[in-house]
Design an enzyme around this catalytic site. Structure first.
Site, PDB file in Angstrom:
ATOM      1  N   ASP A   1       0.770  -1.307  -0.115  1.00  0.00           N
ATOM      2  CA  ASP A   1       0.106  -0.051   0.007  1.00  0.00           C
ATOM      3  C   ASP A   1       0.877   1.294   0.089  1.00  0.00           C
ATOM      4  O   ASP A   1       1.749   1.349   0.676  1.00  0.00           O
ATOM      5  CB  ASP A   1      -0.988  -0.174   1.198  1.00  0.00           C
TER       6      ASP A   1
ATOM      7  N   ASN B   1      -2.616  12.808  -3.413  1.00  0.00           N
ATOM      8  CA  ASN B   1      -3.437  13.261  -4.192  1.00  0.00           C
ATOM      9  C   ASN B   1      -4.282  14.795  -4.093  1.00  0.00           C
ATOM     10  O   ASN B   1      -4.295  15.405  -4.592  1.00  0.00           O
ATOM     11  CB  ASN B   1      -4.654  12.150  -4.365  1.00  0.00           C
TER      12      ASN B   1
ATOM     13  N   ASP C   1      -1.381   9.860 -10.288  1.00  0.00           N
ATOM     14  CA  ASP C   1      -1.305   8.746 -11.344  1.00  0.00           C
ATOM     15  C   ASP C   1       0.163   8.530 -11.549  1.00  0.00           C
ATOM     16  O   ASP C   1       0.558   7.324 -11.792  1.00  0.00           O
ATOM     17  CB  ASP C   1      -2.152   9.229 -12.630  1.00  0.00           C
TER      18      ASP C   1
ATOM     19  N   GLU D   1      -4.636   2.399  -4.603  1.00  0.00           N
ATOM     20  CA  GLU D   1      -3.227   2.426  -4.365  1.00  0.00           C
ATOM     21  C   GLU D   1      -2.434   1.196  -3.869  1.00  0.00           C
ATOM     22  O   GLU D   1      -1.466   1.278  -3.071  1.00  0.00           O
ATOM     23  CB  GLU D   1      -2.801   3.771  -3.366  1.00  0.00           C
TER      24      GLU D   1
END
Lengths: 207, 324
Positions: free
Chosen positions: B196, B204, B213, B240
């Site tokens: 993770d 973000n 991204d 993610e």
């Protein structure tokens, strides 16, 4: 009462193992690796009984290769592999990764040839040892559900019909699989077969 | 007055027009029929072939499997098939000159791919003969190959994550089920890694989704770069979250792999102003290694790896927790 006595059953098992040996030799040549094939058991059942004896142990569909043959006795010979076993055989022989439905045309052809080799080897062993001549149709490949096969057994023959069931063990590229070879015979053909087996036993001094 | 129909054509002409090969052999393998198709593709004219022995008529070798099958058909009267899949080209037959030149090779031309059917036939005198029927399978092989490659492309697309280009969850789930089944039979260990990206939501929020991204792509590439064995499978499992399956590792080796994954992402030195563990992008890894038994429920390994990941995050992130 069983239809074949023990010694007759042993004789048939022996004949089919000779056939299995020949088929294994041809298959080894094609695959380029050792192929082993044997027939551990042979039994005769009334065609109605095959449902309980052979089909329920398996789920899913069957890949079948069949040939009709005639001679002193007539029969339809059907080689049955369950779907996953047929796939693993084709995979071992050709390195393919497909489901049975998308089995490409030439892989079906390969399956057809494999069946043809096994069926012809069994027929030729019978021809040699029982000293008879058999004619046969070309092999046909079909994917069938257990119900299709039951229906085929029911319609092909009347009540007075029998099946000769061979259990087949096959080892290709060290992978073990198994299947069945079934001969559908009318009662008169079965009697003709038994007569030839008895004649063979008489000849080798066991009759 | 006769009712017999007078044939208005010769059967031989029909055989010569046939779009397929016909050869007839007697019990001594002498050639009794050699139609125009066979003459054209073998480059052996009929007058040279007729009466000659089958195995001597070609300059090249005929496949032993075909000769054996012919022997069987003549000996036992049983028909046989030779599939193109298993034999490819049992006879030295070649595509037409035009086709061969179009294929463009100056090298030795390749044999035509063939399907062969052998049938026994009794002559009027009662002699057993063998009819060989040959068909050109090259077109169907070409078609099959094309369909196969299209289907491969589609399969790959279905199993690929659009953003990172690595496998997706769907592909992973299928692969995992198959691997469990296979390793269950042969015995061995499986290691499941859950990965993770730490504080990704904050990344973000701070940098925007475009850069987010890009980070996922770089992390995916870095993780993928750590895999060396063909059987190892890495997939993007969620936003993610990544998942990795490896076979045959001891718990200790799996922990080392997990640590290498963590280090490689750390070494990217991707700035992350909002991370609470480092000012760069990091990952947490949970891994569980088990010996697989036949029929084992894959969810057990999955939830153990997930629990390990949870502990890694709870323990401060940028961490590895390995269990067995």
């Amino acid at each position: 009462m069983s239809i074949l006595n023990e010694i007759e059953r042993d004789a048939l098992t022996e004949i089919f193992n000779v056939g299995a040996g020949r088929a294994a030799q041809s298959l080894s040549e094609i695959v380029g690796d050792e192929v082993r094939l044997s027939v551990p058991s042979v039994e005769v059942l009334r065609s109605g009984a095959i449902d309980e004896q052979v089909l329920p142990r398996t789920r899913g569909r069957f890949a079948t290769v069949s040939q009709n043959f005639d001679g002193p006795f007539d029969a339809e010979a059907v080689l049955l592999f369950t779907e996953d076993r047929a796939l693993s055989i084709v995979r071992d022989m050709m390195g393919s990764q497909m489901s049975l439905d998308e089995l490409a045309e030439f892989e079906r052809e390969a399956m057809c040839e494999l069946g043809n080799i096994i069926l012809n080897a069994c027929l030729s062993a019978m021809a040699d040892m029982l000293e008879i001549t058999l004619n046969s149709s070309l092999p046909q490949y079909l994917v069938s559900s257990p119900d299709d096969i039951s229906a085929r057994l029911a319609s092909a023959q009347g009540d007075e019909s029998y099946v000769l069931v061979l259990h087949i063990d096959l080892v290709i590229e060290k992978h073990q699989t198994d299947g069945h070879l079934i001969f559908l015979l009318s009662s008169s053909s079965l009697h003709a077969l038994v007569e030839h087996v008895q004649r063979y036993l008489g000849k080798i001094g066991l009759g | 007055m006769s009712t017999a129909v007078v044939p208005r054509f010769r059967a031989e002409d029909v055989l010569d027009q046939l779009h397929g090969g016909l050869i007839m052999l007697d019990a001594g393998l002498h050639i009794l029929l050699w139609n125009a198709w066979v003459a054209r593709h073998s480059r052996v004219p009929a007058d040279q072939a007729l009466g000659a022995r089958f195995e001597h008529v070609f300059d090249e070798r005929v496949s032993p499997a075909l000769l054996r099958a012919i022997d069987n058909t003549l000996g036992y009267g049983l028909p046989a098939v030779l599939s193109s899949a298993l034999h490819r080209a049992p006879l030295p037959l070649y595509p037409d000159h035009g086709a061969a030149q179009a294929a463009g090779a100056l090298a030795a031309p390749a044999r035509m791919v063939q399907s062969v059917v052998l049938t026994p036939l009794d002559s009027p005198e009662g002699e057993r003969l063998c009819l060989i029927q040959i068909s050109d399978a090259s077109n169907s092989v070409r078609r099959e190959k094309m369909l196969q490659s299209h289907s491969d492309v589609l399969k790959r697309q279905v199993g690929t994550d659009g953003l990172t280009g690595i496998h997706n969850r769907r592909h992973f789930d299928e692969h995992y089920a198959q691997t469990l089944q296979r390793v269950g039979k042969t015995g061995g260990t499986l290691s499941l890694f859950m990965v993770d990206v730490d504080f990704f939501k904050q990344y973000n929020d701070h940098y925007g989704h475009g850069p987010g991204d890009q980070v996922l792509k770089r992390v995916a590439a870095a993780l993928q770069g750590q895999l060396q064995r063909p059987g190892d499978l890495l997939a993007r499992y969620g936003g993610e979250e990544f998942i990795l399956l490896m076979e045959g590792l001891s718990p200790r080796q799996a922990a080392e792999v997990a640590e290498a994954l963590r280090e490689t992402v750390y070494a990217l030195a991707e700035p992350h102003a909002k991370s609470l563990v480092a000012h760069r992008v990091t990952i947490s890894v949970g891994v569980c290694t088990r010996a697989v038994q036949e029929g084992m429920d894959g969810r057990l390994l999955m939830s153990a790896a997930d629990a390990a990941l949870y502990r890694a995050k709870l323990g401060g992130r940028n961490k590895v927790v390995a269990t067995d």
